[in-house]
Design an enzyme around this catalytic site. Structure first.
Site, PDB file in Angstrom:
ATOM      1  N   ASP A 174       2.259  -4.973 -11.406  1.00 35.19           N
ATOM      2  CA  ASP A 174       3.719  -5.131 -11.385  1.00 35.19           C
ATOM      3  C   ASP A 174       4.130  -6.541 -11.795  1.00 35.19           C
ATOM      4  OD1 ASP A 174       3.330  -2.670 -10.263  1.00 35.19           O
ATOM      5  OD2 ASP A 174       3.984  -3.240  -8.247  1.00 35.19           O
TER       6      ASP A 174
ATOM      7  N   SER B 297       9.369  -1.761  -8.911  1.00 33.87           N
ATOM      8  CA  SER B 297       8.910  -3.138  -8.724  1.00 33.87           C
ATOM      9  C   SER B 297      10.040  -4.148  -8.571  1.00 33.87           C
ATOM     10  CB  SER B 297       8.002  -3.569  -9.877  1.00 33.87           C
ATOM     11  OG  SER B 297       6.837  -2.831  -9.840  1.00 33.87           O
TER      12      SER B 297
ATOM     13  N   HIS C  69      -2.703   3.652  -9.301  1.00 33.39           N
ATOM     14  CA  HIS C  69      -3.737   3.439  -8.271  1.00 33.39           C
ATOM     15  C   HIS C  69      -5.097   3.150  -8.900  1.00 33.39           C
ATOM     16  CE1 HIS C  69      -1.349   4.051  -4.674  1.00 33.39           C
ATOM     17  NE2 HIS C  69      -0.644   4.866  -5.418  1.00 33.39           N
TER      18      HIS C  69
ATOM     19  N   ASP D  69      -5.231  -0.221 -10.629  1.00 32.16           N
ATOM     20  CA  ASP D  69      -5.271  -1.680 -10.895  1.00 32.16           C
ATOM     21  C   ASP D  69      -6.151  -2.402  -9.876  1.00 32.16           C
ATOM     22  OD1 ASP D  69      -3.328  -1.394  -8.856  1.00 32.16           O
ATOM     23  OD2 ASP D  69      -1.892  -2.790  -9.788  1.00 32.16           O
TER      24      ASP D  69
HETATM   25  C1  GLA Z   1       2.239  -0.388  -6.530  1.00 32.76           C
HETATM   26  C2  GLA Z   1       1.382  -1.640  -6.554  1.00 32.76           C
HETATM   27  C3  GLA Z   1       0.604  -1.753  -7.871  1.00 32.76           C
HETATM   28  C4  GLA Z   1      -0.145  -0.471  -8.187  1.00 32.76           C
HETATM   29  C5  GLA Z   1       0.788   0.735  -8.037  1.00 32.76           C
HETATM   30  C6  GLA Z   1       0.062   2.034  -8.210  1.00 32.76           C
HETATM   31  O1  GLA Z   1       3.249  -0.475  -7.481  1.00 32.76           O
HETATM   32  O2  GLA Z   1       2.196  -2.779  -6.401  1.00 32.76           O
HETATM   33  O3  GLA Z   1      -0.273  -2.860  -7.828  1.00 32.76           O
HETATM   34  O4  GLA Z   1      -1.285  -0.348  -7.385  1.00 32.76           O
HETATM   35  O5  GLA Z   1       1.444   0.758  -6.784  1.00 32.76           O
HETATM   36  O6  GLA Z   1      -0.446   2.125  -9.490  1.00 32.76           O
END
Ligand code: GLA
Length: 377
Positions: free
Chosen positions: A166, A120, A22, A24
């Site tokens: 991701d 992801s 949390h 990026d």
């Molecule tokens: C998800 C989002 C990322 C990032 C994470 C938390 O995976 O796709 O962009 O914000 O949550 O770090």
């Protein structure tokens, strides 16, 4: 594959984030690795010149969907049975938007990334579709542009206002390395992972997806934007803890801000400890990160917390650190431990899980894998 031999097969990995969650989208740095689980997309132009639909076969669902790809395809409702098309048509619309004509296609998709498991799977699919399509249609773009196209596809079609992490790691990872991504300049530095003799990465799936995750992700992002506005900075990552203290932000905005600022600091320290092979310190930073995500950012859940509490009992027995990874509200934990201790730790997680939730938790080890590739043409 459906329709005969493919012209192109593109493969893109899922990811696990070692530290930096949390942050990026708030202007921080992150440190993910690509995992040894990936999505493959096999594509060829449809053989029949009169075909007025493309055929997309998803091996996992054993389902073929027909859709006319020669014209813009609107996003599907998220609760519809064809919602997975968003992860294919979103990327394709990004390519069409650059003026490229899309022919009717036959496409087959297979994936070993657990779906919706916080590893992801969606970025892996979006990146493999983009790479495969751009290779097939002979319109390549640089890795960062491909990453940004995948991110825009996620925003516009999947509806998640995600950061860049991701997609970037799925595109640009190198085996044996973690990707230190600066999410402001979008630059990436490869950091060597410890050798397997020293430590490995263990991923444990809670197999839990809490329903509030989608809305809560967007809410957290908004809270970070609100904190940044109150502090007079563009992105929360530019602020300091002293600024947060002085501004006396309301709750929970102050806690969100603290998490982001401290987590960004932890990422730098973690990258340094990896480079210095100080795995005890790296592990402590992972535990701190989890605690902050649990109490300050409030994106953990009881299943993730149980795994991390269990991990603490294995400290000194080959376990360095453990934390939730990714967006949270379920999904997976990431553990850094010795290779020898991994089976015992995985077993410990699973028995604790059985006791608390009446079902086992499944773990797998992974090396830091390569990013997306085209394997056949
Ligand atoms: C998800 C989002 C990322 C990032 C994470 C938390 O995976 O796709 O962009 O914000 O949550 O770090």
């Amino acid at each position: 594959m459906i329709g005969g031999e493919p012209d192109v097969i593109a493969i893109a990995p899922g990811r696990v984030n070692l530290i930096g969650d949390h942050v990026d989208y708030a202007g921080g740095q992150v440190l993910p690795i690509a995992i040894e689980r990936s999505t493959a997309v096999a594509i060829a132009p449809t053989q029949d010149p009169d075909a007025n639909v493309s055929r997309i076969y998803a091996i996992e669902f054993d389902q073929t969907t027909e859709v006319d790809l020669t014209h813009p395809v609107p996003p599907r409702p998220h609760d519809s049975s064809s919602a997975f098309l968003n992860y294919i048509c979103g990327p394709i619309e990004q390519i069409r938007a650059t003026g490229v004509e899309i022919p009717q296609l036959d496409m087959t998709i297979a994936s070993s990334v657990p779906m919706g498991g916080g590893l992801s799977s969606s970025a892996a699919l979006e990146v493999s579709v983009l790479l495969g399509m751009r290779t097939l249609l002979a319109c390549p773009v640089a890795p960062l542009e491909l990453t940004l196209e995948a991110q825009r596809a996620e925003h516009t079609y999947a509806g998640t206002p995600c950061g860049i992490m991701d997609m970037y790691v799925s595109v640009a990872a190198r085996a044996g390395h973690a990707c230190l991504i600066d999410c402001v300049s979008n630059t990436l530095r490869q950091i060597s992972m410890p050798s397997e003799q020293k430590a490995i990465v263990l991923v444990t799936d809670t197999a839990t997806r809490h329903a509030l995750s989608d809305g809560a992700y967007a809410d957290r992002r908004k809270e970070c934007e609100e904190a940044a506005r109150s502090l007079g900075v563009n992105l929360l990552g530019e602020a300091t803890i002293a600024q947060v203290q002085q501004a006396s932000l309301p709750d929970p905005i102050a806690r969100r801000a603290r998490h982001v600022i401290e987590e960004i600091q932890r990422v730098s320290e973690f990258a340094r400890t990896l480079e210095e092979s100080d795995l005890e310190m790296a592990g402590s930073l992972m535990f701190e990160s989890h605690e902050s995500l649990r109490t300050q950012f409030e994106v953990s859940c009881s299943e993730l917390d149980l795994l991390v509490e269990t991990a603490m009992k294995f400290r000194g027995q080959g376990l360095y650190g453990c934390r939730m990874t990714g967006g949270g509200f379920g999904g997976c934990t990431v553990t850094l431990c010795t290779k020898e201790s991994a089976p015992m730790i995985a077993e410990g997680y699973s028995s604790a899980f059985v006791e608390a939730f009446g079902r086992p938790a499944v773990s797998f080890t992974t090396r830091a894998a390569d990013g997306a590739i085209v394997v056949s043409r």
